[in-house]
Design an enzyme around this catalytic site. Structure first.
Site, PDB file in Angstrom:
ATOM      1  N   LEU A 158      -0.829   1.884  10.872  1.00  0.00           N
ATOM      2  CA  LEU A 158      -0.184   3.088  11.395  1.00  0.00           C
ATOM      3  C   LEU A 158       0.733   2.719  12.567  1.00  0.00           C
ATOM      4  CD1 LEU A 158      -2.984   5.835  11.303  1.00  0.00           C
ATOM      5  CD2 LEU A 158      -0.968   5.643   9.827  1.00  0.00           C
ATOM      6  N   ALA A 191       4.286   2.319  13.806  1.00  0.00           N
ATOM      7  CA  ALA A 191       5.680   2.615  13.445  1.00  0.00           C
ATOM      8  C   ALA A 191       6.539   1.409  13.797  1.00  0.00           C
ATOM      9  CB  ALA A 191       6.139   3.846  14.208  1.00  0.00           C
ATOM     10  N   GLY A 192       7.580   1.199  13.051  1.00  0.00           N
ATOM     11  CA  GLY A 192       8.437   0.041  13.307  1.00  0.00           C
ATOM     12  C   GLY A 192       9.699   0.091  12.475  1.00  0.00           C
ATOM     13  N   GLY A 226       8.356  -5.269   5.315  1.00  0.00           N
ATOM     14  CA  GLY A 226       9.059  -6.316   4.558  1.00  0.00           C
ATOM     15  C   GLY A 226       8.033  -7.233   3.928  1.00  0.00           C
ATOM     16  N   CYS A 261       5.315  -8.895  -0.555  1.00  0.00           N
ATOM     17  CA  CYS A 261       4.368  -8.099  -1.342  1.00  0.00           C
ATOM     18  C   CYS A 261       4.727  -6.621  -1.441  1.00  0.00           C
ATOM     19  CB  CYS A 261       2.970  -8.259  -0.766  1.00  0.00           C
ATOM     20  SG  CYS A 261       2.482  -9.982  -0.663  1.00  0.00           S
TER      21      CYS A 261
HETATM   22  C1  UGA Z   1       0.142  -7.496   2.297  1.00  0.00           C
HETATM   23  C2  UGA Z   1      -1.255  -6.836   2.351  1.00  0.00           C
HETATM   24  O1  UGA Z   1      -1.550  -6.416   3.693  1.00  0.00           O
HETATM   25  C3  UGA Z   1      -2.335  -7.812   1.882  1.00  0.00           C
HETATM   26  O2  UGA Z   1      -3.587  -7.140   1.830  1.00  0.00           O
HETATM   27  C4  UGA Z   1      -1.964  -8.307   0.479  1.00  0.00           C
HETATM   28  O3  UGA Z   1      -2.902  -9.250  -0.017  1.00  0.00           O
HETATM   29  C5  UGA Z   1      -0.595  -8.962   0.517  1.00  0.00           C
HETATM   30  O4  UGA Z   1       0.357  -7.989   0.973  1.00  0.00           O
HETATM   31  C6  UGA Z   1      -0.253  -9.419  -0.886  1.00  0.00           C
HETATM   32  O5  UGA Z   1      -0.115  -8.568  -1.770  1.00  0.00           O
HETATM   33  O6  UGA Z   1      -0.246 -10.638  -1.132  1.00  0.00           O
HETATM   34  P1  UGA Z   1       1.487  -9.190   3.892  1.00  0.00           P
HETATM   35  O7  UGA Z   1       2.678  -8.844   3.045  1.00  0.00           O
HETATM   36  O8  UGA Z   1       1.185 -10.615   4.176  1.00  0.00           O
HETATM   37  O9  UGA Z   1       0.147  -8.584   3.237  1.00  0.00           O
HETATM   38  O10 UGA Z   1       1.701  -8.496   5.307  1.00  0.00           O
HETATM   39  P2  UGA Z   1       1.186  -7.195   6.053  1.00  0.00           P
HETATM   40  O11 UGA Z   1       0.442  -7.593   7.256  1.00  0.00           O
HETATM   41  O12 UGA Z   1       0.542  -6.249   5.141  1.00  0.00           O
HETATM   42  O13 UGA Z   1       2.584  -6.567   6.535  1.00  0.00           O
HETATM   43  C7  UGA Z   1       3.575  -6.142   5.603  1.00  0.00           C
HETATM   44  C8  UGA Z   1       4.708  -5.457   6.319  1.00  0.00           C
HETATM   45  O14 UGA Z   1       4.294  -4.186   6.826  1.00  0.00           O
HETATM   46  C9  UGA Z   1       5.250  -6.225   7.520  1.00  0.00           C
HETATM   47  O15 UGA Z   1       6.661  -6.159   7.495  1.00  0.00           O
HETATM   48  C10 UGA Z   1       4.684  -5.486   8.713  1.00  0.00           C
HETATM   49  O16 UGA Z   1       5.464  -5.593   9.859  1.00  0.00           O
HETATM   50  C11 UGA Z   1       4.682  -4.070   8.187  1.00  0.00           C
HETATM   51  N1  UGA Z   1       3.712  -3.200   8.881  1.00  0.00           N
HETATM   52  C12 UGA Z   1       2.381  -3.409   8.748  1.00  0.00           C
HETATM   53  C13 UGA Z   1       4.177  -2.140   9.650  1.00  0.00           C
HETATM   54  O17 UGA Z   1       5.404  -1.907   9.778  1.00  0.00           O
HETATM   55  N2  UGA Z   1       3.267  -1.319  10.257  1.00  0.00           N
HETATM   56  C14 UGA Z   1       1.934  -1.517  10.138  1.00  0.00           C
HETATM   57  O18 UGA Z   1       1.164  -0.714  10.713  1.00  0.00           O
HETATM   58  C15 UGA Z   1       1.479  -2.585   9.381  1.00  0.00           C
END
Ligand code: UGA
Length: 438
Positions: free
Chosen positions: A252, A254-255, A259, A262
């Site tokens: 949750l 915001a940003g 990206g 996945c």
């Molecule tokens: C994501 C999932 O979190 C993993 O559970 C999954 O295994 C993985 O994809 C996959 O399918 O292999 P990942 O892409 O490594 O993992 O990164 P995340 O930490 O989920 O972040 C993804 C994006 O969402 C980033 O750009 C991050 O900055 C953004 N984000 C995340 C937000 O803007 N707000 C948030 O509160 C959380």
């Protein structure tokens, strides 16, 4: 157990190293001989905290090896995991399964009866069925095909693998269930819940998980826009709703939009699956649109903070990777932002603690600074794009002194607005009441 892991990308390499660490005998296979040579020499193809040490210690103990020789790795394995890439197919958003099916055809030549073939790559519903068909066409009948999607995050991959919230296994026969239970036994001892489901269900669970997380992020990003319009603070709104256990505090923040390799890919692939099934998925469709638009809007945000025109201005950028603790630039929000600012005539000075090498392949006409302060020096504004820990405790007074324009655009809400303002900066966060552009 003797395990062959086909594909040494993020998922394959981390899973292979962790399985070896559980005590299994793992051979990782990749077609890229330079990568395999590197791994055999202890050089990691990706930047992931803790991975190099884990690979080294398991390789030294003789439990983990790397090869380009797929038949050799597969022929004695009890389980063969497929962890090759499933990129978005050009043109239609569907997952491209070429690498998966190529691997299946190749392993079909050598596989022993009774071996369990497991997809760890994120694959659309029905891929397990297609793999079974290919194996049957190759004359193999005594084979189990299972789905075991991976939920690890880049930057926290080893911890996620070793302390999962759950393990999902889509396996329809007792043998493959037993083999997968045995492989994951060390995690059951830690009480990680294992969910045994049908194969199609497991395949869909992976997409549904990523799509839901993407929905959560787009939801809070839209709430952030509303906060700006009505003078509310999204950080507090997120906390206020996140403390409700039914909602949960995670994802949750915001940003600048999500990206990575996945969420953007998997949301599109889910939509494709839904299209093919004739079922509309309006929430996910809108999430994709909201996120695409959000990434583009970040340019306007920075332009707005600089008074509506960035031509001839110098802008410092902190963080280029799609998130901290990785050098991965795939679908990073920094890409449309940096390119948009360069197109509008700005000069950019960017710093990322580890992604510079990858970023140099993506950007042209961007200067790379050696640290955050160098990026700020003589710049008209400093923009935080990725929330690396080292950007969380900057000396804001020094930043204000170095900056020409004294503007801090904090796209990750790392700083307290009052603290930044009292250091002499004009602060623009995300969803924190200040309206930048209309
Ligand atoms: C994501 C999932 O979190 C993993 O559970 C999954 O295994 C993985 O994809 C996959 O399918 O292999 P990942 O892409 O490594 O993992 O990164 P995340 O930490 O989920 O972040 C993804 C994006 O969402 C980033 O750009 C991050 O900055 C953004 N984000 C995340 C937000 O803007 N707000 C948030 O509160 C959380």
């Amino acid at each position: 157990m003797r395990i062959a892991m086909i594909g040494t990308g993020y998922v394959g390499l981390v899973s292979g190293a962790c399985f070896a660490d559980f005590g299994h005998q793992v051979t990782c296979v990749d077609k890229d001989s330079a990568k395999i040579e590197g791994l055999n020499a202890g050089v990691m193809p990706i930047w992931e905290p803790g991975l190099e040490a884990l690979v080294r210690s398991n390789a030294e103990r003789g439990r983990l090896s790397f090869t380009t020789d797929l038949p050799e790795a597969v022929k004695s394995a009890e389980a063969v995991f497929i962890a090759v890439g499933t990129p978005t197919r050009r043109g239609d958003g569907h997952a491209d399964l070429t690498f998966v099916f190529d691997a299946v055809r190749e392993l079909a030549m050598v596989i022993r009866p009774g071996t369990v073939v497991v997809t760890k790559s994120t694959v659309p519903v029905g891929t397990g069925d297609q793999i079974e068909t290919i194996l049957r066409e190759e004359g193999i009948t005594d084979i189990s095909v299972a789905s075991n999607p991976e939920f690890l995050r880049e930057g926290a991959a080893i911890a996620d693998f070793k302390h999962p919230d759950r393990i999902v296994v889509g396996a329809e026969d007792a043998h493959s269930q037993d083999v997968l239970r045995e492989i994951y036994r060390p995690l059951f001892l830690n009480r990680a819940p294992i969910l045994i489901t049908g194969r199609r269900t497991a395949e869909l669970t992976k997409y549904a998980a990523n799509a839901f997380l993407a929905v959560k992020i787009s939801f809070i990003n839209e709430i952030a826009d509303l906060c700006e319009a009505v003078d509310a603070d999204v950080q507090d709104v997120a906390r206020g709703i996140g403390l409700d256990n039914r909602i949960g505090a995670k994802f949750l923040h915001a940003g600048p939009g999500y990206g990575g390799s996945c969420f953007p890919k998997d949301t599109l692939a889910l939509l494709k699956t839904a299209d093919l099934a004739g079922v509309d998925q309006r929430i996910v469709r809108t999430t994709v649109e909201v996120n695409d638009r959000r990434k583009e809007q970040m340019v306007e945000r920075v332009v707005g903070a600089l008074g509506g025109d960035v031509a001839g201005k110098r802008i410092g950028v902190l963080g280029l990777a799609f998130k901290p603790n990785t050098d991965d630039m795939r679908e990073a929000p920094s890409i449309p932002l940096v390119n948009g600012l360069v197109e509008r005539g700005a000069t950019l000075s960017a710093f990322d603690p580890v992604a510079r090498e990858q970023a140099e392949k993506v950007f042209t006409g961007v200067e790379f600074a050696n640290d955050a302060y160098a990026a700020a020096e003589r710049s008209d504004a400093l923009v935080i794009v990725t929330e690396w820990d080292e950007f969380r405790a900057l000396d804001l007074e020094r930043i204000a002194e170095l900056l020409k324009g004294k503007v801090l655009v904090d796209l990750r809400n790392v700083y307290d607005p009052d603290e930044a303002e009292s250091a002499g900066l004009t602060y623009y966060g995300v969803g924190r009441g200040r309206i930048l552009h209309r």
